[in-house]
Design an enzyme around this catalytic site. Sequence first.
Site, PDB file in Angstrom:
ATOM      1  N   ARG A  46     -38.315 -80.703 -83.192  1.00  0.00           N
ATOM      2  CA  ARG A  46     -38.578 -80.903 -84.622  1.00  0.00           C
ATOM      3  C   ARG A  46     -39.208 -82.282 -84.786  1.00  0.00           C
ATOM      4  O   ARG A  46     -39.328 -83.042 -83.831  1.00  0.00           O
ATOM      5  CB  ARG A  46     -37.319 -80.728 -85.493  1.00  0.00           C
ATOM      6  N   ASP A 237     -43.832 -86.129 -93.264  1.00  0.00           N
ATOM      7  CA  ASP A 237     -44.249 -84.791 -92.823  1.00  0.00           C
ATOM      8  C   ASP A 237     -45.600 -84.391 -93.403  1.00  0.00           C
ATOM      9  O   ASP A 237     -46.313 -83.570 -92.824  1.00  0.00           O
ATOM     10  CB  ASP A 237     -43.188 -83.758 -93.188  1.00  0.00           C
ATOM     11  N   ASN A 247     -41.077 -86.042 -96.925  1.00  0.00           N
ATOM     12  CA  ASN A 247     -40.282 -86.378 -95.736  1.00  0.00           C
ATOM     13  C   ASN A 247     -38.909 -85.741 -95.910  1.00  0.00           C
ATOM     14  O   ASN A 247     -38.638 -85.088 -96.937  1.00  0.00           O
ATOM     15  CB  ASN A 247     -40.189 -87.905 -95.572  1.00  0.00           C
ATOM     16  N   LYS A 248     -38.063 -85.930 -94.936  1.00  0.00           N
ATOM     17  CA  LYS A 248     -36.736 -85.312 -94.940  1.00  0.00           C
ATOM     18  C   LYS A 248     -36.012 -85.480 -96.267  1.00  0.00           C
ATOM     19  O   LYS A 248     -36.062 -86.551 -96.878  1.00  0.00           O
ATOM     20  CB  LYS A 248     -35.926 -85.934 -93.797  1.00  0.00           C
TER      21      LYS A 248
END
Length: 350
Positions: A46, A237, A247-248
């Site tokens: 990931r 991302d 992003n996360k």
Amino acid sequence: MKFKTIEWKGDRVRLLDQRKLPQQVRYLDCGDASSVAKAIRSMAIRGAPAIGVAAAMGIALAARKIQSHQPGVFYKSIEKVCQQMRQTRPTAVNLFWSVDRMKKVLDHVRSLGVEEIKKRLEEEARKIYEEDINVNRKIGENGKILIHNGDGVLTHCNAGALATAGYGTALGVIRAAWGEGKRFHVFVDETRPMLQGARLTAWELVQEKIPVTMVTDNMAGWLMRKGEIACVLVGADRIARNGDTANKIGTYSLAVLSKWHGIPFYVAAPTSTLDLNLRSGLGIPIEERAPEEVTHLGIKQITPKGVHASNPAFDVTPNTLIEGIITENGIIRKPFKKNLSRFQPSKRAG
Ligand code: MRU
């Protein structure tokens, strides 16, 4: 680096199974493109750049295995694999960028024989891998001036060697600053629900002997209030043309907290994470994952049965909350729309 996130092993792609870290260091050997796609979907591998590299290797692997020498059959099979890779995860644009690069090679060498095309595809996958490591090192060099002796640096999720072909983006900046002799402390968010911070970032930093304190995601505000955080550094991302950054999940909350406390919030990412086709972050597809990742801790359910859970894997931080974007080409500052347009990735497919 004491480990390899992903590598060729003979006629297989070997990847470090991140679902098992830090308890077990286990490698997963993928013998075909479907097992690479499965590894991406299940998050055995990931992180935006790493899944891009994995997809490229998966395509090269598929090409190797095609028996037919008929160009029509060969192209059809590869197109199918490209589509399979595109469907693994929707948010990180690096995945699409790298599939496009592989497709572009295919389109350029159409007139060559199938064996030559296979060779070219493998070369391209290797190039994507090597370029990623070099780009990360440049990001590290460009960003290290942002960290000072005595700083507390907060990071979220894992934007390290595990999330890339090696070295890392946000963690690459931390590695470069530490390597230069600066002494500081890293705080890492646990990163619910998949615990990339607690399991992966902490694992990388412990190996590097960089002092790290793990905190749960809801502790960041209080650390900031107490003056323990000098800057926040995260990966990305997908970054839209105006600088809005996916992003996360949890990144947006951190950015809001940073703004309130007057703490600079930086994104570190290669230009392959830019999606200049998107005007703003509103267009970024956000992956929704299985609710069980939230309702369970490992195999143990922590909620009463029947409770609904939402599980967006990413959020979007508006550009106004971002101080700068650290890329291999330098630190990009506001106005992002103007300044980002100059930084096309080296080989974006048309
Ligand atoms: O769901 P994941 O673990 O793939 O999410 C990863 C992140 O959000 C990272 O911060 C991002 O990909 C940057 S990695 C250099």
